[in-house]
Motif scaffolding. Structure first.
Motif, PDB file in Angstrom:
ATOM      1  N   ILE A   1      49.811  40.593  47.620  1.00  0.00           N
ATOM      2  CA  ILE A   1      48.963  41.746  47.333  1.00  0.00           C
ATOM      3  C   ILE A   1      47.640  41.570  48.089  1.00  0.00           C
ATOM      4  CG2 ILE A   1      48.068  43.241  45.516  1.00  0.00           C
ATOM      5  CD1 ILE A   1      51.014  42.573  45.144  1.00  0.00           C
ATOM      6  N   VAL A   2      47.287  42.521  48.938  1.00  0.00           N
ATOM      7  CA  VAL A   2      46.044  42.453  49.716  1.00  0.00           C
ATOM      8  C   VAL A   2      44.927  43.117  48.907  1.00  0.00           C
ATOM      9  CG1 VAL A   2      44.910  43.053  51.883  1.00  0.00           C
ATOM     10  CG2 VAL A   2      47.371  42.555  51.851  1.00  0.00           C
ATOM     11  N   VAL A   3      43.949  42.329  48.486  1.00  0.00           N
ATOM     12  CA  VAL A   3      42.900  42.841  47.588  1.00  0.00           C
ATOM     13  C   VAL A   3      41.509  42.409  48.060  1.00  0.00           C
ATOM     14  CG1 VAL A   3      44.407  42.868  45.561  1.00  0.00           C
ATOM     15  CG2 VAL A   3      43.076  40.808  46.076  1.00  0.00           C
ATOM     16  N   PRO A   4      40.460  43.156  47.672  1.00  0.00           N
ATOM     17  CA  PRO A   4      39.088  42.756  48.025  1.00  0.00           C
ATOM     18  C   PRO A   4      38.633  41.517  47.262  1.00  0.00           C
ATOM     19  CG  PRO A   4      39.062  44.712  46.635  1.00  0.00           C
ATOM     20  CD  PRO A   4      40.492  44.458  47.008  1.00  0.00           C
ATOM     21  N   GLU A   5      37.588  40.883  47.745  1.00  0.00           N
ATOM     22  CA  GLU A   5      37.133  39.587  47.252  1.00  0.00           C
ATOM     23  C   GLU A   5      36.882  39.556  45.746  1.00  0.00           C
ATOM     24  OE1 GLU A   5      36.686  35.757  47.897  1.00  0.00           O
ATOM     25  OE2 GLU A   5      36.749  37.053  49.658  1.00  0.00           O
ATOM     26  N   LYS A   6      36.243  40.591  45.190  1.00  0.00           N
ATOM     27  CA  LYS A   6      35.867  40.584  43.773  1.00  0.00           C
ATOM     28  C   LYS A   6      36.883  41.308  42.892  1.00  0.00           C
ATOM     29  CE  LYS A   6      30.922  40.170  44.714  1.00  0.00           C
ATOM     30  NZ  LYS A   6      29.578  40.754  44.500  1.00  0.00           N
ATOM     31  N   PHE A   7      38.121  41.346  43.348  1.00  0.00           N
ATOM     32  CA  PHE A   7      39.195  42.043  42.640  1.00  0.00           C
ATOM     33  C   PHE A   7      39.362  41.538  41.209  1.00  0.00           C
ATOM     34  CE2 PHE A   7      43.790  42.063  41.571  1.00  0.00           C
ATOM     35  CZ  PHE A   7      44.001  43.425  41.529  1.00  0.00           C
ATOM     36  N   PHE A   8      39.279  40.231  41.011  1.00  0.00           N
ATOM     37  CA  PHE A   8      39.539  39.647  39.691  1.00  0.00           C
ATOM     38  C   PHE A   8      38.327  39.717  38.765  1.00  0.00           C
ATOM     39  CE2 PHE A   8      42.797  37.647  42.281  1.00  0.00           C
ATOM     40  CZ  PHE A   8      43.911  37.788  41.469  1.00  0.00           C
ATOM     41  N   THR A   9      37.138  39.737  39.322  1.00  0.00           N
ATOM     42  CA  THR A   9      35.936  39.683  38.477  1.00  0.00           C
ATOM     43  C   THR A   9      35.399  41.070  38.132  1.00  0.00           C
ATOM     44  OG1 THR A   9      34.612  39.404  40.487  1.00  0.00           O
ATOM     45  CG2 THR A   9      35.252  37.407  39.281  1.00  0.00           C
ATOM     46  N   THR A  10      35.258  41.934  39.122  1.00  0.00           N
ATOM     47  CA  THR A  10      34.699  43.274  38.880  1.00  0.00           C
ATOM     48  C   THR A  10      35.483  44.336  39.654  1.00  0.00           C
ATOM     49  OG1 THR A  10      33.084  42.798  40.643  1.00  0.00           O
ATOM     50  CG2 THR A  10      32.340  42.533  38.346  1.00  0.00           C
ATOM     51  N   PRO A  11      36.719  44.632  39.237  1.00  0.00           N
ATOM     52  CA  PRO A  11      37.526  45.633  39.961  1.00  0.00           C
ATOM     53  C   PRO A  11      36.913  47.022  39.960  1.00  0.00           C
ATOM     54  CG  PRO A  11      38.560  45.022  37.861  1.00  0.00           C
ATOM     55  CD  PRO A  11      37.443  44.059  38.096  1.00  0.00           C
ATOM     56  N   GLU A  12      36.065  47.322  38.940  1.00  0.00           N
ATOM     57  CA  GLU A  12      35.472  48.659  38.871  1.00  0.00           C
ATOM     58  C   GLU A  12      34.504  48.934  40.024  1.00  0.00           C
ATOM     59  OE1 GLU A  12      33.150  45.809  36.266  1.00  0.00           O
ATOM     60  OE2 GLU A  12      35.246  46.437  36.365  1.00  0.00           O
ATOM     61  N   LEU A  13      34.079  47.878  40.738  1.00  0.00           N
ATOM     62  CA  LEU A  13      33.198  48.072  41.896  1.00  0.00           C
ATOM     63  C   LEU A  13      33.862  48.920  42.981  1.00  0.00           C
ATOM     64  CD1 LEU A  13      31.595  44.553  42.514  1.00  0.00           C
ATOM     65  CD2 LEU A  13      30.463  46.597  41.654  1.00  0.00           C
ATOM     66  N   TYR A  14      35.195  48.878  43.033  1.00  0.00           N
ATOM     67  CA  TYR A  14      35.927  49.497  44.127  1.00  0.00           C
ATOM     68  C   TYR A  14      36.581  50.824  43.748  1.00  0.00           C
ATOM     69  CZ  TYR A  14      35.411  44.651  45.624  1.00  0.00           C
ATOM     70  OH  TYR A  14      34.897  43.419  45.942  1.00  0.00           O
ATOM     71  N   GLY A  15      36.373  51.297  42.520  1.00  0.00           N
ATOM     72  CA  GLY A  15      36.912  52.602  42.136  1.00  0.00           C
ATOM     73  C   GLY A  15      38.244  52.531  41.415  1.00  0.00           C
ATOM     74  N   GLY A  16      38.759  53.731  41.094  1.00  0.00           N
ATOM     75  CA  GLY A  16      39.947  53.861  40.263  1.00  0.00           C
ATOM     76  C   GLY A  16      41.204  53.224  40.828  1.00  0.00           C
ATOM     77  N   GLY A  17      41.365  53.260  42.172  1.00  0.00           N
ATOM     78  CA  GLY A  17      42.570  52.689  42.774  1.00  0.00           C
ATOM     79  C   GLY A  17      42.689  51.199  42.533  1.00  0.00           C
ATOM     80  N   ILE A  18      41.573  50.475  42.636  1.00  0.00           N
ATOM     81  CA  ILE A  18      41.588  49.030  42.421  1.00  0.00           C
ATOM     82  C   ILE A  18      41.712  48.709  40.931  1.00  0.00           C
ATOM     83  CG2 ILE A  18      40.193  46.918  42.590  1.00  0.00           C
ATOM     84  CD1 ILE A  18      41.525  47.662  45.192  1.00  0.00           C
TER      85      ILE A  18
END
Length: 408
Positions: free
Chosen positions: A7-24
């Protein structure tokens, strides 16, 4: 036999997914909360830094090595964020592994199913943010917007070129139709989004626990998400119910946005009736839920959206919802007895529905609470299993397909 998925995810995916919007946020619920707990599924999260371009190449090389080392069966971009899709496509091309791209909207077009023109040439007119024309560095801003447009066009071209190796997973039929027009193989997932199981500890159906008459929450808070509409709707509500209180909450893009909101509220004479709580950060989901439980009605006159999580969350805590009748919102939630859908732009009818709900708030709240099958119908587990089914089809392994069918 184990299915190995990257799964290709942004760096803070596990800590603050809400930073990246509804899709994340959706990706976190599907992959971390659900699929990671299935015994024959092993997930590998390949992270990238969405800010530092210097780290992109390093993370790409590192992830390619990991794909070979880990024996990955398929690669997933869990949302349509351009960098996530691009890195997943590059990894898929070099490693020759099957690839799945999850679409919560369509790149360039955005949230389809809401009356927008679905032509990429038309999209070019809107790709440049109006802030560019007001900025001192306007030329640089416009250049960056056009480069982003070109970058997304390249991604869509690669996706079409590799369509035999790619499965596009769409969360609504409208998105699926647009992707098919672009030559992609599409799997529609319904439900496309889920609802967390929330205990009704605050919401009781009685008005005594409510701090606000209504709440409006969006990310970002801006015109297309209904900011002007909700302001004029509340102006009409206050004429009938003078002490009615509304809270506007969510993420803003810049200080100018906040000033514009406050200026509009002051212009309409609503300073005593509207509380504005906005910031540059997205609200954590716990805060959103807390807000939804403290208002009698959730108002969401957005003109542009697909499958808003916040609407489902409001219904799950027993808060009735009034929204514009966008096709995708009707598709996602139109069956629920506690949601009222109003013709887009009809602020008078919208205000009438708000007044009606506030005058009979106990009945409205009871309707929302009575529909107990909501959380089962829109559970994250169901969403995750449907997405896993699509991934198994991408891998094209009969043995794994049988394992999946036996599990469900």
């Amino acid at each position: 036999m184990t299915v190995k998925i990257a799964i290709v995810v942004p760096e803070k995916f596990f800590t603050t997914p809400e930073l990246y919007g509804g899709g994340i946020i959706r990706a976190y619920n599907v992959y971390v909360e659900q699929l990671s707990k299935i015994p024959f599924i092993k997930l590998y999260f390949y992270r990238y830094n969405p800010v530092s371009k210097a780290l992109h190449l390093a993370s790409l090389v590192r992830n390619l090595v990991n794909i070979i080392k880990d024996g990955i069966d398929a690669i997933v971009s869990p949302c349509e964020v351009d960098l996530s899709m691009f890195l997943a496509l590059v990894l898929g091309i070099v490693s020759r592994k099957p690839l799945a791209l999850v679409f919560n909207s369509v790149p360039l077009i955005g949230e389809v199913g809401c009356g927008l023109n679905s032509d990429e040439k038309e999209a070019l007119k809107y790709i440049v943010n109006r802030r560019c024309y007001e900025s001192k560095d306007g030329f640089v801003c416009i250049a960056k917007s056009l480069m982003k447009f070109l970058f997304i066009c390249i991604i869509l071209f690669l996706a079409r070129f590799l369509r035999k190796k790619i499965m596009a997973i769409a969360i609504t039929p409208h998105i699926g139709e647009e992707l098919k027009k672009r030559g992609l193989n599409v799997a529609n997932v319904y439900p496309g989004n889920g609802i967390d199981v929330i205990q009704h500890t605050i919401k009781t159906g009685k008005t005594g626990n409510k701090v606000y008459d209504a709440c409006y929450c969006a990310s970002p808070v801006h015109v297309e998400k209904g900011l002007i509409d909700v302001s004029y709707i509340w102006y009409l509500v206050v004429r009938k119910i003078p002490n009615a209180k509304l809270i506007i909450a969510g993420r803003i893009r810049d200080e100018l946005s906040k000033n514009e909101i406050e200026k509009l509220i002051h212009k309409l004479g609503l300073s005593k009736n509207v509380l504005v709580q906005v910031s540059y950060e997205s609200l954590p989901r716990e805060k959103v839920i807390e807000l939804l439980t403290c208002c009698k009605v959730f108002v969401y006159p957005t003109r542009k959206d697909v499958w808003p999580l916040v609407v489902g969350e409001a219904l799950s805590v027993g808060t009735p919802v009034i929204a514009y009748a966008l096709p995708d919102i009707e598709y996602a939630y139109g069956w629920h007895p506690a949601i009222k859908l109003v013709r887009i732009g009809d602020v008078i009818k919208f205000a009438e529905e708000v007044i009606k709900a506030l005058q009979d708030v106990n009945t409205a709240a009871t309707n929302a609470l009575e529909d107990e099958f909501t959380k089962k119908r829109l559970s994250w587990k169901k969403v995750a299993l449907l997405e896993l089914k699509a991934l198994i089809e991408v891998i094209k392994s009969p043995e794994r397909a049988n394992m999946f069918h036996n599990m469900i």
